[in-house]
Scaffold this motif. Sequence first.
Motif, PDB file in Angstrom:
ATOM      1  N   LEU A 489       2.839  -4.164  -6.211  1.00 25.39           N
ATOM      2  CA  LEU A 489       2.239  -4.674  -7.442  1.00 25.39           C
ATOM      3  C   LEU A 489       1.225  -3.670  -7.965  1.00 25.39           C
ATOM      4  CD1 LEU A 489       1.595  -8.352  -6.272  1.00 25.39           C
ATOM      5  CD2 LEU A 489       3.493  -7.545  -7.690  1.00 25.39           C
ATOM      6  N   ALA A 490       1.450  -3.206  -9.180  1.00 27.12           N
ATOM      7  CA  ALA A 490       0.493  -2.329  -9.851  1.00 27.12           C
ATOM      8  C   ALA A 490      -0.416  -3.173 -10.731  1.00 27.12           C
ATOM      9  CB  ALA A 490       1.219  -1.284 -10.686  1.00 27.12           C
ATOM     10  N   VAL A 495       5.183  -8.988 -12.949  1.00 26.36           N
ATOM     11  CA  VAL A 495       6.412  -8.997 -12.157  1.00 26.36           C
ATOM     12  C   VAL A 495       6.904 -10.438 -12.098  1.00 26.36           C
ATOM     13  CG1 VAL A 495       7.409  -8.623  -9.872  1.00 26.36           C
ATOM     14  CG2 VAL A 495       5.716  -7.017 -10.760  1.00 26.36           C
ATOM     15  N   THR A 496       8.183 -10.651 -12.322  1.00 27.17           N
ATOM     16  CA  THR A 496       8.764 -11.993 -12.250  1.00 27.17           C
ATOM     17  C   THR A 496       9.466 -12.176 -10.913  1.00 27.17           C
ATOM     18  OG1 THR A 496       9.071 -12.070 -14.650  1.00 27.17           O
ATOM     19  CG2 THR A 496      10.335 -13.640 -13.326  1.00 27.17           C
ATOM     20  N   LEU A 497       8.996 -13.147 -10.141  1.00 27.15           N
ATOM     21  CA  LEU A 497       9.566 -13.442  -8.827  1.00 27.15           C
ATOM     22  C   LEU A 497       9.792 -14.942  -8.722  1.00 27.15           C
ATOM     23  CD1 LEU A 497       7.249 -11.194  -6.595  1.00 27.15           C
ATOM     24  CD2 LEU A 497       9.615 -10.718  -7.233  1.00 27.15           C
ATOM     25  N   TYR A 498      11.021 -15.333  -8.375  1.00 30.33           N
ATOM     26  CA  TYR A 498      11.368 -16.746  -8.183  1.00 30.33           C
ATOM     27  C   TYR A 498      10.987 -17.598  -9.397  1.00 30.33           C
ATOM     28  CZ  TYR A 498      11.428 -14.916  -3.425  1.00 30.33           C
ATOM     29  OH  TYR A 498      11.656 -14.144  -2.309  1.00 30.33           O
ATOM     30  N   GLY A 499      11.131 -17.008 -10.577  1.00 37.86           N
ATOM     31  CA  GLY A 499      10.857 -17.757 -11.797  1.00 37.86           C
ATOM     32  C   GLY A 499       9.392 -17.832 -12.176  1.00 37.86           C
ATOM     33  N   HIS A 500       8.533 -17.089 -11.493  1.00 39.20           N
ATOM     34  CA  HIS A 500       7.099 -17.109 -11.787  1.00 39.20           C
ATOM     35  C   HIS A 500       6.637 -15.698 -12.174  1.00 39.20           C
ATOM     36  CE1 HIS A 500       6.549 -21.173 -10.130  1.00 39.20           C
ATOM     37  NE2 HIS A 500       7.411 -20.804  -9.202  1.00 39.20           N
ATOM     38  N   GLU A 501       5.793 -15.621 -13.185  1.00 39.49           N
ATOM     39  CA  GLU A 501       5.227 -14.336 -13.582  1.00 39.49           C
ATOM     40  C   GLU A 501       3.945 -14.090 -12.796  1.00 39.49           C
ATOM     41  OE1 GLU A 501       4.780 -12.375 -17.809  1.00 39.49           O
ATOM     42  OE2 GLU A 501       2.924 -13.435 -17.313  1.00 39.49           O
ATOM     43  N   ILE A 502       3.948 -13.018 -12.028  1.00 41.47           N
ATOM     44  CA  ILE A 502       2.801 -12.673 -11.185  1.00 41.47           C
ATOM     45  C   ILE A 502       2.213 -11.362 -11.681  1.00 41.47           C
ATOM     46  CG2 ILE A 502       2.060 -12.107  -8.842  1.00 41.47           C
ATOM     47  CD1 ILE A 502       4.371 -13.853  -7.837  1.00 41.47           C
ATOM     48  N   VAL A 503       0.910 -11.363 -11.909  1.00 44.05           N
ATOM     49  CA  VAL A 503       0.212 -10.158 -12.366  1.00 44.05           C
ATOM     50  C   VAL A 503      -0.930  -9.874 -11.396  1.00 44.05           C
ATOM     51  CG1 VAL A 503      -1.016  -9.043 -14.254  1.00 44.05           C
ATOM     52  CG2 VAL A 503       0.760 -10.743 -14.758  1.00 44.05           C
ATOM     53  N   PHE A 504      -0.957  -8.652 -10.874  1.00 43.08           N
ATOM     54  CA  PHE A 504      -2.067  -8.225 -10.019  1.00 43.08           C
ATOM     55  C   PHE A 504      -3.158  -7.656 -10.906  1.00 43.08           C
ATOM     56  CE2 PHE A 504      -3.755  -4.656  -7.199  1.00 43.08           C
ATOM     57  CZ  PHE A 504      -4.669  -5.483  -6.573  1.00 43.08           C
ATOM     58  N   ASP A 512     -22.634  -8.102  -1.826  1.00 38.45           N
ATOM     59  CA  ASP A 512     -23.137  -7.567  -0.562  1.00 38.45           C
ATOM     60  C   ASP A 512     -22.130  -6.673   0.153  1.00 38.45           C
ATOM     61  OD1 ASP A 512     -21.249  -9.395   0.218  1.00 38.45           O
ATOM     62  OD2 ASP A 512     -22.612 -10.609   1.441  1.00 38.45           O
ATOM     63  N   MET A 513     -20.981  -6.426  -0.485  1.00 40.91           N
ATOM     64  CA  MET A 513     -19.938  -5.543   0.060  1.00 40.91           C
ATOM     65  C   MET A 513     -19.401  -6.037   1.413  1.00 40.91           C
ATOM     66  SD  MET A 513     -19.563  -3.374  -2.349  1.00 40.91           S
ATOM     67  CE  MET A 513     -18.528  -2.097  -1.637  1.00 40.91           C
ATOM     68  N   ARG A 514     -19.521  -7.338   1.675  1.00 44.98           N
ATOM     69  CA  ARG A 514     -18.977  -7.890   2.917  1.00 44.98           C
ATOM     70  C   ARG A 514     -17.667  -8.632   2.685  1.00 44.98           C
ATOM     71  NH1 ARG A 514     -22.309  -7.737   7.366  1.00 44.98           N
ATOM     72  NH2 ARG A 514     -20.323  -8.138   8.403  1.00 44.98           N
ATOM     73  N   GLU A 515     -17.272  -8.753   1.430  1.00 44.69           N
ATOM     74  CA  GLU A 515     -16.002  -9.392   1.082  1.00 44.69           C
ATOM     75  C   GLU A 515     -15.398  -8.673  -0.115  1.00 44.69           C
ATOM     76  OE1 GLU A 515     -16.920 -14.054   2.341  1.00 44.69           O
ATOM     77  OE2 GLU A 515     -16.972 -13.442   0.233  1.00 44.69           O
ATOM     78  N   LYS A 516     -14.081  -8.682  -0.179  1.00 43.19           N
ATOM     79  CA  LYS A 516     -13.411  -8.231  -1.385  1.00 43.19           C
ATOM     80  C   LYS A 516     -12.244  -9.174  -1.672  1.00 43.19           C
ATOM     81  CE  LYS A 516     -10.320  -4.783   0.753  1.00 43.19           C
ATOM     82  NZ  LYS A 516      -9.904  -3.365   0.729  1.00 43.19           N
ATOM     83  N   TYR A 517     -11.881  -9.235  -2.941  1.00 42.03           N
ATOM     84  CA  TYR A 517     -10.846 -10.159  -3.374  1.00 42.03           C
ATOM     85  C   TYR A 517      -9.712  -9.388  -4.035  1.00 42.03           C
ATOM     86  CZ  TYR A 517     -14.590 -13.558  -2.734  1.00 42.03           C
ATOM     87  OH  TYR A 517     -15.601 -14.310  -2.205  1.00 42.03           O
ATOM     88  N   TYR A 518      -8.487  -9.787  -3.727  1.00 41.01           N
ATOM     89  CA  TYR A 518      -7.312  -9.332  -4.463  1.00 41.01           C
ATOM     90  C   TYR A 518      -7.015 -10.431  -5.482  1.00 41.01           C
ATOM     91  CZ  TYR A 518      -6.629  -5.969  -0.659  1.00 41.01           C
ATOM     92  OH  TYR A 518      -6.799  -4.963   0.264  1.00 41.01           O
ATOM     93  N   THR A 663     -11.896   3.262  -8.667  1.00 41.38           N
ATOM     94  CA  THR A 663     -10.591   3.781  -8.266  1.00 41.38           C
ATOM     95  C   THR A 663      -9.947   2.902  -7.205  1.00 41.38           C
ATOM     96  OG1 THR A 663     -11.280   6.048  -8.745  1.00 41.38           O
ATOM     97  CG2 THR A 663      -9.399   5.766  -7.265  1.00 41.38           C
ATOM     98  N   GLU A 664     -10.760   2.484  -6.220  1.00 41.17           N
ATOM     99  CA  GLU A 664     -10.218   1.670  -5.135  1.00 41.17           C
ATOM    100  C   GLU A 664      -9.738   0.321  -5.636  1.00 41.17           C
ATOM    101  OE1 GLU A 664     -11.493   0.092  -0.666  1.00 41.17           O
ATOM    102  OE2 GLU A 664     -12.647   1.656  -1.682  1.00 41.17           O
ATOM    103  N   THR A 665     -10.483  -0.274  -6.559  1.00 42.87           N
ATOM    104  CA  THR A 665     -10.103  -1.603  -7.033  1.00 42.87           C
ATOM    105  C   THR A 665      -8.876  -1.581  -7.937  1.00 42.87           C
ATOM    106  OG1 THR A 665     -11.665  -1.415  -8.873  1.00 42.87           O
ATOM    107  CG2 THR A 665     -12.441  -2.507  -6.867  1.00 42.87           C
ATOM    108  N   GLN A 666      -8.508  -0.407  -8.436  1.00 44.71           N
ATOM    109  CA  GLN A 666      -7.352  -0.315  -9.331  1.00 44.71           C
ATOM    110  C   GLN A 666      -6.100   0.210  -8.627  1.00 44.71           C
ATOM    111  OE1 GLN A 666      -7.434  -1.422 -12.689  1.00 44.71           O
ATOM    112  NE2 GLN A 666      -9.331  -2.254 -11.831  1.00 44.71           N
ATOM    113  N   GLN A 667      -6.157   0.357  -7.317  1.00 43.64           N
ATOM    114  CA  GLN A 667      -4.994   0.856  -6.588  1.00 43.64           C
ATOM    115  C   GLN A 667      -3.883  -0.189  -6.532  1.00 43.64           C
ATOM    116  OE1 GLN A 667      -6.833   1.772  -2.850  1.00 43.64           O
ATOM    117  NE2 GLN A 667      -7.110   3.928  -3.332  1.00 43.64           N
ATOM    118  N   ALA A 668      -2.654   0.278  -6.593  1.00 45.86           N
ATOM    119  CA  ALA A 668      -1.503  -0.610  -6.415  1.00 45.86           C
ATOM    120  C   ALA A 668      -1.432  -1.051  -4.959  1.00 45.86           C
ATOM    121  CB  ALA A 668      -0.219   0.105  -6.818  1.00 45.86           C
TER     122      ALA A 668
END
Length: 699
Positions: A489-490, A495-504, A512-518, A663-668
């Motif tokens: 996922l870029a 991207v359409t998977l199983y009838g659902h549109e998924i966007v990353f 506090d840099m102790r968690e990150k979210y996708y 840069t890191e947050t925009q990586q595929a």
Amino acid sequence: MVGTIFLALALALSLCALLCYGARTERMERYGRWLTVLSFAGSLGASIYLLVLIFGNHFEIAYVASYSSAELPAVYKFSAFWAGQQGSFLLWLLFHAAAGVILGYRQRLSAVGMCVYMVLQTLLTILVLAKSPFLPQEVAVENGVGLNPLLQDPWMAVHPPIIFLGYALLAVPFACSAAALIEGQMVKDWLETARRWALVAWAFLGAGIFIGGYWAYKVLGWGGFWGWDPVENSSLVPWLVAGIFIHVLRVARVRAAALSMVHLAAIFAFSLVLYGTFLTRSGILGDFSVHSFSGTSIGMTIAVVNALVLVGGLLLLTVRAGKLPQGEMYPAYESREFLVLLGALLLVFLAAVIFLGMSMPLLTQLLGKPAAVDTDFYVRTTLPLAIVMMVCLVGASLHRYGEGNKVAPLRPLAAFVLLGAALAWLAGVRQVMPLLLAGAALMGVAASFWSWRRQALGLGGMLAHAGLGLSLLAIVLSGSGSRTVSQELAVNEPVTLYGHEIVFKGQQFADDMREKYYIYTVDGREVRALTKLHANGEDAAREPAIDKTLGGDIYIAPTPPKSSGRQELILKHGRMDMDDLFAYRFEGVTLEEQGGGKMLVKAVIAVTDGDTIERVEPAIQATLEGGTSKAVEVFGGQKRIRLTGVAADQKQVRLEILPSIETETQQAITASVSTKPYIWLLWLGSVLVCAGTLTALKK
């Protein structure tokens, strides 16, 4: 030392209470009740003292150092109490002792029953003393290891206490059974007490199992809720046997000849609790289960306790078997008695199969090289049994007790078999056995409701049986009907998977840099996958993103990017090295003593882009247990530098060069995307099983 004194007092008082109850006089029983309360006070004092040690950061205690840390949030300091086997044994003892106080003062058990119960409490106290949570740490440490990041979840915080409450309460039916055998009590004198306590134990143990499954689904990211792990099975088997006890006990209330089976179920239910404890805490499963405690020294003690309980119970039953009621257990094949007993027999087979599978490492170790069975073994063996069991449930629901006492014909319910199979087919299930199970499960739901409407089944029984049917249906739909694909996922590319549109949408770091979210959107709805980070920025634990809909879940489990853009450099003093943007030179090291065995180590690094030189000081917080470091930004955040090592002679350092946060947050990334059709029915069914079991207490 204080905690050990509390435990020693609890042991001594339990023994004294045992002797008082054994005297079987009214005066001594009163003393026994007081001693039972004081014994509970001893276990409560030990428990409070352990919490004081944890919250006071007393890392000179080995248990505290192993499962807590100074920075651990308060809610998880509580759960550190039962995170290790020493603390969980103490929690088990606390619950057992508390139940003993209730039993003693409400006089739910005879003096002999309380005597048996206090024998069990004495054995549990010995186990806690044998694996004490109050032993000192051999090597002094300034901070503890802390709780595993995977366990720092609200569901996992409550899962063990609920499981151990169920374990503790299963001792009551065992004590009721043993007392009845010793005293030759009439059925009516003890079955109701045993039934009520068994229902509560079954509800809590079941709730603990279901919560553990939900935690595995929500947190671990592998997409399932039950892996047939030996430790998972070690709680499932006594839960199944306790279910046998509850149902056979109901038959015994109308057919006294079934009483021998009630005694057998009571003995094995509690014995299997101890056996499961032995398997998981002896170290035997260390190579076969991610949950098992390895390298422990208490295995033989638990095995002896287990043998005493099992052999003692079976010998007592053997001696008294001739005096138990004889006669017919059921009046005819077409009767509720027969169908309930047949269902109980199927549960015996189900428990035996799972018992054999979870015990395989032990059995094969006795013969040579230890080995374990795979998950296919459980699926192949339990699936046919589950189908026939649901058919028995349907038949029993459509009959009242007694011969020829039918509530409704079976034929109209056949439509639900077809409907359940059709739902599974539409969900993508194509195997015959899962289709049959889906049909039988939905028919079980319908039969339970129909029986309740005809007043042949109580509300609690209807809810529990319908919940079981819904759970089995959901297992088929979400298990056999699940589809999975691995997809790159870029950022911002739909991207359409199983009838659902998924966007990353990219990654996002907590302040506090102790968690990150996708971050993703599924058909426009935002969902987030969580990754917990160590202090040095490395991944500690990952949780998937789950989009919940009426038709089921879309389950997205990301994996770290193949190329993270990170680079390692080793710099000698005064030397320079380069990456794609900058050149780096190591200029020196400074050391700052911070007390308590802590040292702040800073490296002076000159960074240049060819025109400008910028000096930064990445640092390591060094302790006796290791060290942690955080990245520092250079040139407005175009790069980040983290100090990961300093040579003993301070003439060489190791650096990790990280890309900018942007840069890191925009990586595929690559993610495993799965469908889980109608999995919410599983959670609903689980709640109904527990709620129905507790509702049945009113009957």
